[in-house]
Design a protein around this motif. Sequence first.
Motif, PDB file in Angstrom:
ATOM      1  N   LEU A  53       0.836  -1.198   0.000  1.00  0.00           N
ATOM      2  CA  LEU A  53       0.000   0.000   0.000  1.00  0.00           C
ATOM      3  C   LEU A  53       0.872   1.250   0.000  1.00  0.00           C
ATOM      4  O   LEU A  53       0.689   2.147  -0.823  1.00  0.00           O
ATOM      5  CB  LEU A  53      -0.903   0.004   1.237  1.00  0.00           C
ATOM      6  CG  LEU A  53      -1.619   1.333   1.511  1.00  0.00           C
ATOM      7  CD1 LEU A  53      -2.598   1.654   0.412  1.00  0.00           C
ATOM      8  CD2 LEU A  53      -2.330   1.301   2.848  1.00  0.00           C
TER       9      LEU A  53
ATOM     10  N   ALA B 100       1.042   3.965  -2.948  1.00  0.00           N
ATOM     11  CA  ALA B 100       0.632   5.339  -2.676  1.00  0.00           C
ATOM     12  C   ALA B 100       1.777   6.286  -2.996  1.00  0.00           C
ATOM     13  O   ALA B 100       1.583   7.363  -3.571  1.00  0.00           O
ATOM     14  CB  ALA B 100       0.208   5.477  -1.217  1.00  0.00           C
ATOM     15  N   SER B 101       2.984   5.854  -2.638  1.00  0.00           N
ATOM     16  CA  SER B 101       4.145   6.698  -2.863  1.00  0.00           C
ATOM     17  C   SER B 101       4.438   6.859  -4.357  1.00  0.00           C
ATOM     18  O   SER B 101       4.709   7.959  -4.838  1.00  0.00           O
ATOM     19  CB  SER B 101       5.336   6.084  -2.133  1.00  0.00           C
ATOM     20  OG  SER B 101       6.498   6.741  -2.460  1.00  0.00           O
TER      21      SER B 101
ATOM     22  N   LEU C  49       2.250   6.571  -6.731  1.00  0.00           N
ATOM     23  CA  LEU C  49       1.168   7.384  -7.262  1.00  0.00           C
ATOM     24  C   LEU C  49       1.432   8.846  -6.929  1.00  0.00           C
ATOM     25  O   LEU C  49       1.272   9.729  -7.770  1.00  0.00           O
ATOM     26  CB  LEU C  49      -0.150   6.929  -6.638  1.00  0.00           C
ATOM     27  CG  LEU C  49      -1.403   7.412  -7.327  1.00  0.00           C
ATOM     28  CD1 LEU C  49      -1.522   6.754  -8.690  1.00  0.00           C
ATOM     29  CD2 LEU C  49      -2.626   7.099  -6.485  1.00  0.00           C
ATOM     30  N   GLY C  50       1.873   9.091  -5.700  1.00  0.00           N
ATOM     31  CA  GLY C  50       2.157  10.444  -5.256  1.00  0.00           C
ATOM     32  C   GLY C  50       3.176  11.124  -6.154  1.00  0.00           C
ATOM     33  O   GLY C  50       3.077  12.315  -6.429  1.00  0.00           O
TER      34      GLY C  50
ATOM     35  N   TYR D 192      -7.413  -1.184   2.679  1.00  0.00           N
ATOM     36  CA  TYR D 192      -8.019  -0.481   1.550  1.00  0.00           C
ATOM     37  C   TYR D 192      -9.524  -0.277   1.765  1.00  0.00           C
ATOM     38  O   TYR D 192     -10.052   0.817   1.609  1.00  0.00           O
ATOM     39  CB  TYR D 192      -7.800  -1.258   0.251  1.00  0.00           C
ATOM     40  CG  TYR D 192      -6.358  -1.520  -0.052  1.00  0.00           C
ATOM     41  CD1 TYR D 192      -5.543  -0.484  -0.507  1.00  0.00           C
ATOM     42  CD2 TYR D 192      -5.804  -2.769   0.116  1.00  0.00           C
ATOM     43  CE1 TYR D 192      -4.211  -0.708  -0.788  1.00  0.00           C
ATOM     44  CE2 TYR D 192      -4.472  -3.000  -0.164  1.00  0.00           C
ATOM     45  CZ  TYR D 192      -3.672  -1.966  -0.613  1.00  0.00           C
ATOM     46  OH  TYR D 192      -2.363  -2.177  -0.881  1.00  0.00           O
TER      47      TYR D 192
ATOM     48  N   ALA E 108     -10.010   6.383  -4.713  1.00  0.00           N
ATOM     49  CA  ALA E 108      -8.560   6.177  -4.596  1.00  0.00           C
ATOM     50  C   ALA E 108      -8.257   4.836  -3.933  1.00  0.00           C
ATOM     51  O   ALA E 108      -7.435   4.044  -4.418  1.00  0.00           O
ATOM     52  CB  ALA E 108      -7.931   7.328  -3.805  1.00  0.00           C
ATOM     53  N   PHE E 109      -8.943   4.551  -2.811  1.00  0.00           N
ATOM     54  CA  PHE E 109      -8.597   3.323  -2.082  1.00  0.00           C
ATOM     55  C   PHE E 109      -9.080   2.070  -2.807  1.00  0.00           C
ATOM     56  O   PHE E 109      -8.441   1.027  -2.749  1.00  0.00           O
ATOM     57  CB  PHE E 109      -9.128   3.385  -0.647  1.00  0.00           C
ATOM     58  CG  PHE E 109      -8.217   4.157   0.257  1.00  0.00           C
ATOM     59  CD1 PHE E 109      -7.146   3.524   0.885  1.00  0.00           C
ATOM     60  CD2 PHE E 109      -8.382   5.512   0.447  1.00  0.00           C
ATOM     61  CE1 PHE E 109      -6.283   4.234   1.696  1.00  0.00           C
ATOM     62  CE2 PHE E 109      -7.523   6.236   1.265  1.00  0.00           C
ATOM     63  CZ  PHE E 109      -6.467   5.594   1.885  1.00  0.00           C
TER      64      PHE E 109
ATOM     65  N   LEU F 238      -6.540   1.477  -5.419  1.00  0.00           N
ATOM     66  CA  LEU F 238      -5.347   0.890  -4.804  1.00  0.00           C
ATOM     67  C   LEU F 238      -5.576  -0.581  -4.472  1.00  0.00           C
ATOM     68  O   LEU F 238      -4.688  -1.421  -4.657  1.00  0.00           O
ATOM     69  CB  LEU F 238      -4.965   1.657  -3.538  1.00  0.00           C
ATOM     70  CG  LEU F 238      -4.290   3.017  -3.753  1.00  0.00           C
ATOM     71  CD1 LEU F 238      -4.141   3.749  -2.429  1.00  0.00           C
ATOM     72  CD2 LEU F 238      -2.928   2.840  -4.401  1.00  0.00           C
TER      73      LEU F 238
END
Lengths: 319, 246, 382
Positions: free
Chosen positions: B86, B90-91, B93-94, C12, C114-115, C118
Amino acid sequence: MKGAMIRVEALTRRFGDAVAVDAIGFEVARGEVLALVGTSGCGKSTTLRMINRLIEPDKGRVEIAGRDAREMAPDALRRGIGYVIQGVGLFPHWTVARNISTVPRLLGWDRSRIAARVDELLELFGFDPAEAGPKYPAALSGGQQQRIGVARAMAAEPEILLMDEPFGALDPVTRARLQDEFTAIRRRSGLTAIIVTHDMDEAFRLADRIAVMDAGRILQIDTPERLLRGPREGFVRQFVGLDDRALRILSLHRVRELARPAPDAPAPAQWVAPDDTLREAASRLIWEGGEALAVVEADRVTGEIRAEDIWRVGTRGAA
Amino acid sequence: MRRYFLAPLVLAALLVVLLLRPELMTPLLRLLAEPGQDLIYDRKPLMTLALWHLALVGAAGLVATVIGLALGILVTRPGGAEFMTLARMASNLGQTFPPIAVLAVAVPLLGFGFEPTFLALCVYGLLPVFETTVAGLRGVSAPVREAARGMGLSGVQRLWRVELPLAMPVILTGIRLSTVINIGTATIGSTVGAVGLGEVIVAGLQSGNTAFVAQGAALVALMAICAETALRGLGRLADSGALTRA
Amino acid sequence: MSAPARRAALVYAGPALGGLALLPLLDFRANRIVGGDGVMAWAATGGSAYATALLAALALGTILSGSQVLRLALALAALALLGWMAGQGAEALMAETSEFARVSLGGGFWIAAAFLALAAADAAARIGLRAMVRIALLAGPVAALALALQTGFFDDLSILREYDANRDVFDAALAGHLRLVLGALVPALLIGLPLGWLCFACPRARAVILPVLNILQTTPSIAMFGLLMVPLGALARSYPGLRDWGVGGIGAAPAIVALALYALLPIAANTYAGLSGVPAAMREAGRGMGLSPARLLAQVELPLALPVILTGIRITVVQTIGLAAVAALIGGGGFGTLVFRGMGQAAMDLVLLGTLPIVALAIAASLAFDAMIEATARGEAA
């Protein structure tokens, strides 16, 4: 065996569906050195790592000096057991002296005691404390790092030493020297040790008893000589190697054991020392073509050793 | 010590001189400006703008470093391993979000001025610190970790005495990247009203005053290069072991 | 599925549902400027209690499901449902009011989207799909989104109203953005790759090239644009003919030059790193078999260095796509135009209309490069 230093009972560990160690049991007496040998993946390292609880067993128990290892906090247990790992693992950001003092510091020894112990160990392993202590591991050769690794494991005066391929990745000469050094040191200190190795010769050199492992089980556990004379059928036979077993048996004995008295005389050109192995004596006899060799101590003949006596030791029936 | 920090010290001295006596730049700026335009930005003292700029970057950098380090440590512990995917996704994507987008999205939430810029800086500065913390901690060699465990160092002791010191040079690289990116992002922050040297550039662009643009740009660039070389020097110092050796 | 993977799935699904529970799915405003009213996912008008319950069930399913394939399917289904709820809700809300009213996507929608995305990506990663397959898989949802946009399903959302109102600007921004990115990348590659090789071949050149490129990279983007205005402006003043070519202090020219300068460091540094990462033994073997230096480079060193070089280009492309947004400040065009205009008008939807395409471009570029890197690195892993 009452009062065993390490007792392992029915120890079992699975990784997923694979059984790495399968209901293993053995004992190591105080002051004894046991070698666990086998091919890669036979479960020998896993067994070792279960003794200091780096891996938790699925079943079975480990007793250290009569106490169940599960009753002790893992960190405290490990501080009391020296551990030498494959690949040495010296902390690169600490000096040699700081590396050696890791466990004594954790145990809260006072400074002067730590300093004295570090110097003592450095000297024991053939270093000049003032010179080697402040160095960083990167400045040491591979062999020196291995020695510091062993010294670090012995720092807090543990009664037990666990060693996983302690002299791996070294050239044969350095390796043999470190093996001899270790044997001398452990005789003096009365350490109990378990050594994991895939090298049968190393096991013969270092261990009082050898456990041959395959597929997570101990196939045979015996003294080196009994293992050579009576290996079980199958894997053990193949792994121990029987082609040169006579010579290997000879290398387990010393000239001293077979020397006969002989009149005092100056040392002749060809001779052996009492602490040489029978293998060395045999080799010299074959080369020289004689029937006997003088045994010499301090430049004087103290006895002789005969070829027939040597051959008898290396024969099938002898014990 | 001196060879690591000579360049940033010289650059910092130059920056301070130019901030305190901007009129030293007038001969050059005269070449750029249209006749009759002001040469030196005088709505606020340049030094004040620079200090605000630094304060913004410093405060956000501190927050980003603390959070990035904490997250990096968390996902490399056995208990946090499942958050690794995760966190990495996220990183990643960031990193596809440009700084300007983070800033733009923060404005409607927080209004104009200091707050959206601060938030954008924290978020954007966090990524390099997190990434390098993970990389640095994972880079600690397996034998070293095994030895630390085998000798009975507790989890906290292993982290503080062995893993973090060994990962420090890599983590410092992340802090450097984060700081440099944030000096730039803070400059863009002036378009949403953050006080800083970017204000001079934005004012120049709005009024067509090239002299303003040039002096703002030069000062910001000097500040960024100064910070970069200083942090790089710190990294070299860590590499040489002077910071972490016990 | 193992307990840890299940706990990870919770990471998530939890925030996705939490976001929807606490924040509105949609924001309803009587007109473009005034503040809005939040519309929760289960609201009578604009929301749907049934759909919300179904969404929650799908999200919980990602935690409980035994296989990663099922998790992926559930996450994608939840995303589709979320999209349907947004479009449907906007239509329902707009049906009752004037045409000045606006319905924009709320915080709950963004967090949940977003989640869930993901979660889908996580499941795809755990299945261990190759990059090409991942791209093919992504084509499905993208096509569905495109179809929904085409048929006007989302037309009542304000972001699409902004798009309608700014269609010309959007198209120009897209063209401008691509022009900035490609215009900067082509020269950067032509210069950066040889520079990287030079760093590798000549250590003395490296000692100059890398620090200089590093200083360029360190300079904040606005400052770089500003500093380049000066020489390019002067150039255009001295040679007015150049203006016909687009050279000037303001506009795309300084932006393209600045972006190209930024791109040099990652390209050159990774080319150097890739070439110097080729094991000495392989180089020795090639030389020992009599390869000339040029052949050694073409047949041994470059193929082995390719994954690292492509990684550098990937970083560069993503970085350039993002930085090009700042070019709007000096009149360089691109999606930054929409972003800055949106910020100026405090119009969040306009900002998003500029931001989302940038992010989409960056993600598309990094996926494409991931596939390329994987394809070129496969020989090495074997």
